[in-house]
Design an enzyme around this catalytic site. Structure first.
Site, PDB file in Angstrom:
ATOM      1  N   TYR A 295       0.869  -1.181   0.000  1.00 26.40           N
ATOM      2  CA  TYR A 295       0.000   0.000   0.000  1.00 26.40           C
ATOM      3  C   TYR A 295       0.900   1.223   0.000  1.00 26.40           C
ATOM      4  CZ  TYR A 295      -3.585   3.337   1.605  1.00 26.40           C
ATOM      5  OH  TYR A 295      -4.438   4.404   1.719  1.00 26.40           O
TER       6      TYR A 295
ATOM      7  N   ASP B 276       9.310   2.389  -0.127  1.00 21.83           N
ATOM      8  CA  ASP B 276       8.278   3.015   0.694  1.00 21.83           C
ATOM      9  C   ASP B 276       8.504   2.546   2.126  1.00 21.83           C
ATOM     10  OD1 ASP B 276       6.088   3.748   2.130  1.00 21.83           O
ATOM     11  OD2 ASP B 276       4.607   3.007   0.693  1.00 21.83           O
TER      12      ASP B 276
ATOM     13  N   LYS C 139       4.538   8.223   9.063  1.00 20.10           N
ATOM     14  CA  LYS C 139       4.085   7.539  10.283  1.00 20.10           C
ATOM     15  C   LYS C 139       4.933   7.843  11.525  1.00 20.10           C
ATOM     16  CE  LYS C 139       1.223   4.207   7.996  1.00 20.10           C
ATOM     17  NZ  LYS C 139      -0.086   3.761   8.306  1.00 20.10           N
TER      18      LYS C 139
HETATM   19  N1  PMP Z   1       2.877   3.730   2.543  1.00 24.81           N
HETATM   20  C1  PMP Z   1       2.656   2.767   3.432  1.00 24.81           C
HETATM   21  C2  PMP Z   1       3.591   1.585   3.481  1.00 24.81           C
HETATM   22  C3  PMP Z   1       1.569   2.841   4.313  1.00 24.81           C
HETATM   23  O1  PMP Z   1       1.348   1.845   5.176  1.00 24.81           O
HETATM   24  C4  PMP Z   1       0.736   3.983   4.252  1.00 24.81           C
HETATM   25  C5  PMP Z   1      -0.454   4.143   5.187  1.00 24.81           C
HETATM   26  N2  PMP Z   1      -0.954   3.033   5.756  1.00 24.81           N
HETATM   27  C6  PMP Z   1       1.004   4.963   3.295  1.00 24.81           C
HETATM   28  C7  PMP Z   1       2.089   4.816   2.462  1.00 24.81           C
HETATM   29  C8  PMP Z   1       0.152   6.181   3.180  1.00 24.81           C
HETATM   30  O2  PMP Z   1       0.373   7.022   4.247  1.00 24.81           O
HETATM   31  P1  PMP Z   1      -0.741   8.115   4.664  1.00 24.81           P
HETATM   32  O3  PMP Z   1      -1.904   7.342   5.204  1.00 24.81           O
HETATM   33  O4  PMP Z   1      -0.025   8.943   5.685  1.00 24.81           O
HETATM   34  O5  PMP Z   1      -1.087   8.882   3.445  1.00 24.81           O
END
Ligand code: PMP
Length: 438
Positions: free
Chosen positions: A150, A244, A272
């Site tokens: 994701y 990511d 995060k």
């Molecule tokens: N990348 C990863 C690996 C994530 O787990 C998430 C959110 N769960 C995101 C990107 C997106 O981050 P945000 O919810 O702060 O937009």
């Protein structure tokens, strides 16, 4: 622990009926509606340390931890005090400031692959911007990503993705055919599929974006040589490798998964845990890549709230806490291992063959026998109904788990041995209950 326990409020189901009248779907992020477990998550009034206090007065040991940002513990005073001070001195300037530069410098020191970075507010923006940069640099349009990973909710990231996109029929609605055409979604951990795709589409692929440790199809570790293989293939085919690390960044160690596995991506996305609960994220990488960003280069990217002093202050507080305690990650890991080993022991006693996966302070198991899953297709084989029964049994015993089997458990520095013992006692009962009802 809580100064005031709320008067017993209507339970979450009643509150959710009200929420649905004002908030679309009753939530601001779909997973919170709890579709996968048949009930919305408890309404929360306060959170301190490892615990959350629900609106109905019940206290839970929390393993959701905001879906990853909470690393030190909820309402850690070191973060709260710095944030209050920053708020009192102006929450937003709309101009570069020294603390923002200092934060960038600290991150550059922690992540050697990042030669220059830019702050944004969410992980979504970080990943979206990283891909745009890669397209500009390579003058190619396609991207490769992996099923079950994701990378936020931008158009090109949201279909065939993991975690919360699995909790509703979101798939590709509202996304243009052109965008879908430009994204190649391959199975995680399948380096041969990547190799085949790159050979078949020479000079078409701009970037590969990957969670180096995937936390969005449950917890899924990279197969041996998968990340190395991606690094080599990207180099051979002139493709930008984007890690990511929005979850893993400061979660698995202060240098992220790239330090753990010794791989140097071209661009890294962070988010995060960086903000200790406040919204701050970043993307950064090779100097020549980042030079493409406006105003130096042609790729536009900006944000009203980017690098604001409040979120920057929170991030400094997180880094101070991590760097101020040399064995911060070792202690966290030891606690997590204790929980994971305890779960394994219970599984063995109950003759269950569900593998428990743990990496740093991330723990997970799925109701699927055999070796830990390596792909989203395997994760989908897990028994979602049994997870729902387990989730509710744990909730009744004061343990808050994520309301979907595709999310995972996060530990914080604030979880203590008693929390872990209580969690293991609850898991022992809840695993029996979830089996008995099966
Ligand atoms: N990348 C990863 C690996 C994530 O787990 C998430 C959110 N769960 C995101 C990107 C997106 O981050 P945000 O919810 O702060 O937009």
């Amino acid at each position: 622990m809580y100064k005031q326990i709320a008067a017993r409020a209507p339970d979450s189901t009643d509150a959710f009926v009200r929420a649905r009248r004002a908030l679309a779907g009753g939530v601001d992020s779909p997973v919170r509606a709890g579709a996968a477990v048949g009930a919305p998550t408890p309404f929360i009034d306060q959170a301190h340390g490892a615990r959350v206090l629900a609106a109905d007065g019940r206290e839970y040991i929390d393993y959701v931890c905001g879906y990853g940002p909470v690393l030190l513990g909820h309402a850690d005073p070191r973060v709260s005090e710095r944030v209050s001070h920053a708020v009192a001195n102006g929450a937003i300037f709309g101009a570069t400031h020294h603390e923002e530069v200092r934060l960038a410098e600290r991150l550059l020191a922690l992540f050697p692959s990042i030669e220059r970075l830019r702050f944004v507010t969410t992980g979504t923006e970080a990943c979206m911007s990283a891909v745009r940069l890669a397209r500009s640099l390579t003058r190619r349009e396609k991207i490769i990503r992996f099923e079950g990973c994701y990378h936020g909710h931008s158009d090109e990231m949201i279909f065939s993705a993991g975690a919360s996109t699995m909790t509703g029929p979101t798939v590709a609605s509202g996304i243009s055919g052109g965008v879908i055409h430009d994204v190649l979604v391959l199975p995680y951990n399948d380096i041969f599929a990547v190799d085949r795709t790159l050979r078949g589409r020479r000079n078409e692929v701009a970037a590969i974006i990957v969670e180096p440790i995937c936390g969005n199809m449950g917890l899924c570790l990279p197969a041996p040589k998968f990340l190395e293989g991606l690094r080599d293939l990207c180099r051979s085919f002139g493709v930008i490798l984007i890690f990511d690390e929005v979850i893993t960044g400061l979660r698995v160690g202060s240098g992220g998964a790239q330090a753990l596995y010794g791989i140097r991506p071209d661009i890294t996305c962070l988010g995060k845990a960086l903000g200790g609960g406040l919204p701050i994220a970043a993307f950064g990488g090779r100097g020549d890549v980042m030079a493409k960003l406006a105003p130096d280069g042609p790729v536009f990217q900006g944000g009203t709230f980017s690098g604001n002093p409040v979120c920057v202050a929170a991030a400094h507080a997180v880094l101070d806490a991590i760097e101020g305690e040399p064995d911060f990650y070792a202690k966290l890991e030891a606690k997590s291992r204790r929980l994971a080993d305890g779960l394994r022991r219970i599984m063995a006693q109950q003759h269950l063959e569900f593998p428990v996966v743990q990496c740093a302070s991330m723990i997970d198991f799925m109701f699927r026998r055999g070796q830990p899953h390596q792909t989203m297709a395997q994760a989908r084989e897990a028994d979602a109904n049994r997870y729902a029964r387990y989730y509710h049994a744990m909730l009744e015993r004061g343990i808050l788990l994520p309301p979907s089997q595709f999310e995972l458990m996060f530990l914080t520095a604030a979880h203590d041995e008693d929390d872990i013992d209580a969690t293991l006692r609850a898991a022992n009962d809840s695993l029996r209950i979830s089996a008995a009802q099966g």
